[in-house]
Scaffold this active site. Structure first.
Site, PDB file in Angstrom:
ATOM      1  N   GLU A   1      41.661  28.364  55.110  1.00  0.00           N
ATOM      2  CA  GLU A   1      42.175  27.692  54.402  1.00  0.00           C
ATOM      3  C   GLU A   1      43.750  27.996  54.168  1.00  0.00           C
ATOM      4  O   GLU A   1      44.555  27.184  53.706  1.00  0.00           O
ATOM      5  CB  GLU A   1      41.697  27.397  53.009  1.00  0.00           C
ATOM      6  CG  GLU A   1      40.237  26.741  53.016  1.00  0.00           C
ATOM      7  CD  GLU A   1      39.716  26.486  51.668  1.00  0.00           C
ATOM      8  OE1 GLU A   1      40.306  26.592  50.798  1.00  0.00           O
ATOM      9  OE2 GLU A   1      38.318  26.725  51.770  1.00  0.00           O
TER      10      GLU A   1
ATOM     11  N   ASP B   1      34.856  46.266  53.293  1.00  0.00           N
ATOM     12  CA  ASP B   1      34.022  47.537  53.530  1.00  0.00           C
ATOM     13  C   ASP B   1      32.737  46.951  53.468  1.00  0.00           C
ATOM     14  O   ASP B   1      32.177  46.326  53.221  1.00  0.00           O
ATOM     15  CB  ASP B   1      34.210  48.273  51.890  1.00  0.00           C
ATOM     16  CG  ASP B   1      33.618  49.482  51.943  1.00  0.00           C
ATOM     17  OD1 ASP B   1      34.175  50.512  52.482  1.00  0.00           O
ATOM     18  OD2 ASP B   1      32.598  49.536  51.056  1.00  0.00           O
TER      19      ASP B   1
END
Length: 550
Positions: free
Chosen positions: A271, A211
């Site tokens: 990751e 957002d």
């Protein structure tokens, strides 16, 4: 509705997001399971077969975190838990499990530019100027006359600064006064929000919708924004009646320091192979420039969306200009396209004041699903839901209450989803009343009615989504706009040796045009037959999709 089967394990596609179609779910309004009139996570889980049956790749859940709900979840007081209104962490885990079993990725909203004023971080920060989190938010001294430090405005109205008597300072809030902005210049703040995001990655989410991604940093100098030049004025970020539009927002957002933080965020996401990010960029004057910066290379956002098609006019010239500018200014970026979402008037109402709304809905769905980029569909868009007409007494959105009646807020696009035409509240809830009214005309568009009509808008969305998946040129290919008569948008998409031509009559009058190339038909949903010769006749809101020959 066909019975859904579990999807077998597939080889990991790290690039799945490129050209993916993401279905946005507004949790308060999708399905209420516990009968309190508000949608919840169990309700969403119960309806996932419907979403999977559409043929989309992922769902995006608007915020469901612990919140005072002053801005309906976009004011977070605990980033690591589910608000009791929506359920529990266990409910979320079961939602993830079922979505994955149906072949759906799960993207969640991350609102990290600001928190709720009820977040423990802010409760501590506001106590004094010496506590451990004293600089976790943007604090500033007043001018000598006691007024705010500069002219920055809140999107929700008034000054972006609010006085706090404990510290005898102002704090920054780009939205509600109850949504203080975090200070991303502080590395500890960055560490904290990234740790909260890791919490959800560990729970199995497939990505984040970020957002207000360009609001993380403001200028350390707190310089006042200049007046926007008349030729640069537009109301794509805020409604036209909002004085926020009178400034060019050079200093309160879109700062260069954000790029380094986005690299940290991307490193975290990387990751976890196969996870993705999509950022919301709100910058009326610089959105393409910012999008290009934020999505270039492979070390920042995967994709971003702008407000080009969440505002603006439904006009072939506007669309062509937007496509061309995106290709020119952000050639290496990847855009996420949307015509509707939880913040704007539903597009069938915004762009069409009168006329055949079902034909218009089929036209716009085919346009959206053939343009270059990934796609966000907003719940109910596939049914042709219109903007609800609500009375002032029904409003709960503070944005609409502030700017009523010229701007009626966001409640009109957030009314509950309908499922069965004859059921109480359209099958959304067993409660006597829902948190927002269910419009009567929405019931006539319920899925149980549209399932029975082979030519319904719902079936058109399903078949167009399948057609998109079957043609790599549409999901991942390049785009090139073509000269066309006024009112017609025409472009080609190309990938893996296949070039497709797409032509759209965006008017309510028939148009005849001469195609610049020879094409053959491919049985695209809703497309008129291939022309004999190169002269193509498009009816009002007509569509043609064909394969270029030779």
């Amino acid at each position: 509705m066909t019975e859904q089967k579990s999807v077998p394990d597939q080889p990991l596609d790290r690039d799945w997001w490129r050209g993916a179609v993401i279905y946005q779910i507004y949790p308060r309004s999708f399905q209420d399971h516990n009968g309190d009139g508000i949608g919840d996570l169990v309700g969403i889980t119960e309806r996932l077969d419907y979403v999977a049956d559409l043929g989309v790749d992922a769902i995006w859940l608007s915020p469901f975190f612990t919140s005072p709900m002053k801005d309906f979840g976009y004011d977070v007081s605990n980033y690591r838990d589910v608000d009791p209104i929506f359920g529990t962490l266990g409910d979320f885990d079961r939602l993830i499990e079922k979505a994955h079993s149906r072949g759906l990725k799960v993207i969640i909203d991350q609102v990290i530019s600001h928190t709720s004023d009820k977040h423990p971080w802010f409760s501590e920060s506001r106590q004094n100027r010496t506590n451990a989190r004293h600089d976790w938010y943007v604090w500033a001294d007043p001018k000598p006359d006691g007024t705010p430090p500069n002219n920055w405005l809140s999107i929700f109205g008034g000054s972006a600064w609010n006085w706090d008597s404990r510290r005898m300072q102002y704090y920054l809030h780009n939205f509600l006064t109850s949504q203080p902005d975090l200070n991303f210049h502080n590395a500890d703040v960055q560490d904290a929000v990234l740790a909260d995001m890791r919490f959800w990655l560990e729970r199995g989410v497939d990505g984040f919708r970020l957002d207000t991604v360009n609001f993380y940093f403001c200028s350390l100098g707190l310089e006042s924004n200049p007046v926007v030049k008349p030729e640069d004025f537009n109301a794509s970020t805020a409604p036209a009646v909002n004085p926020y539009n009178f400034q060019e927002h050079l200093y309160d957002k879109s700062q260069p320091e954000n790029l380094e933080f986005l690299k940290r965020l991307r490193a975290l996401v990387d990751e976890y192979p196969g996870r993705t990010t999509v950022g919301e960029i709100g910058d009326s004057q610089h959105q393409l420039e910012v999008m290009a910066q934020y999505t270039s290379g492979n070390d920042k956002l995967h994709m971003a969306y702008t407000f080009d098609y969440l505002g603006g006019s439904f006009d072939a010239g506007h669309f062509r200009k937007s496509i061309d500018l995106t290709e020119k200014d952000a050639p290496n970026g990847w855009i996420c396209l949307a015509f509707s979402n939880h913040d704007v008037v539903r597009h069938v109402s915004r762009w069409l004041s009168s006329g055949d709304r079902e034909a218009f809905g089929k036209l716009t769905s085919t346009m959206l699903l053939t343009m270059r980029g990934s796609v966000c569909l907003y719940q109910g868009e596939e049914l042709g839901l219109t903007e609800a007409e609500l009375s002032f007494e029904d409003l709960v959105d503070p944005y609409g209450i502030e700017f009523w009646p010229q701007f009626k807020g966001r409640d009109g696009c957030r009314t509950p989803m309908v499922w069965q035409a004859a059921a109480h509240l359209g099958g959304f809830s067993t409660a006597p009343r829902a948190w927002l009214p269910v419009p009567g005309d929405h019931l006539l568009k319920a899925p149980d009615i549209q399932e029975k009509r082979n030519d319904s808008l719902l079936h058109h969305y399903r078949s167009t989504l399948k057609f998109r998946r079957d043609h790599k040129a549409l999901s991942k290919g390049t785009i090139k706009t073509l000269e066309a008569p006024e009112g017609v948008l025409m472009f080609t998409r190309e990938a893996e040796g296949e070039t497709m031509l797409c032509a759209f009559n965006m008017t309510q009058s028939p148009i005849v045009l001469t195609l610049p190339v020879t094409v053959r038909g491919v049985d695209a949903p809703g497309s008129v037959p291939a022309p004999v010769g190169n002269e193509l006749s498009l009816p009002p809101f007509g569509t043609f999709i064909g394969v270029v020959v030779g």
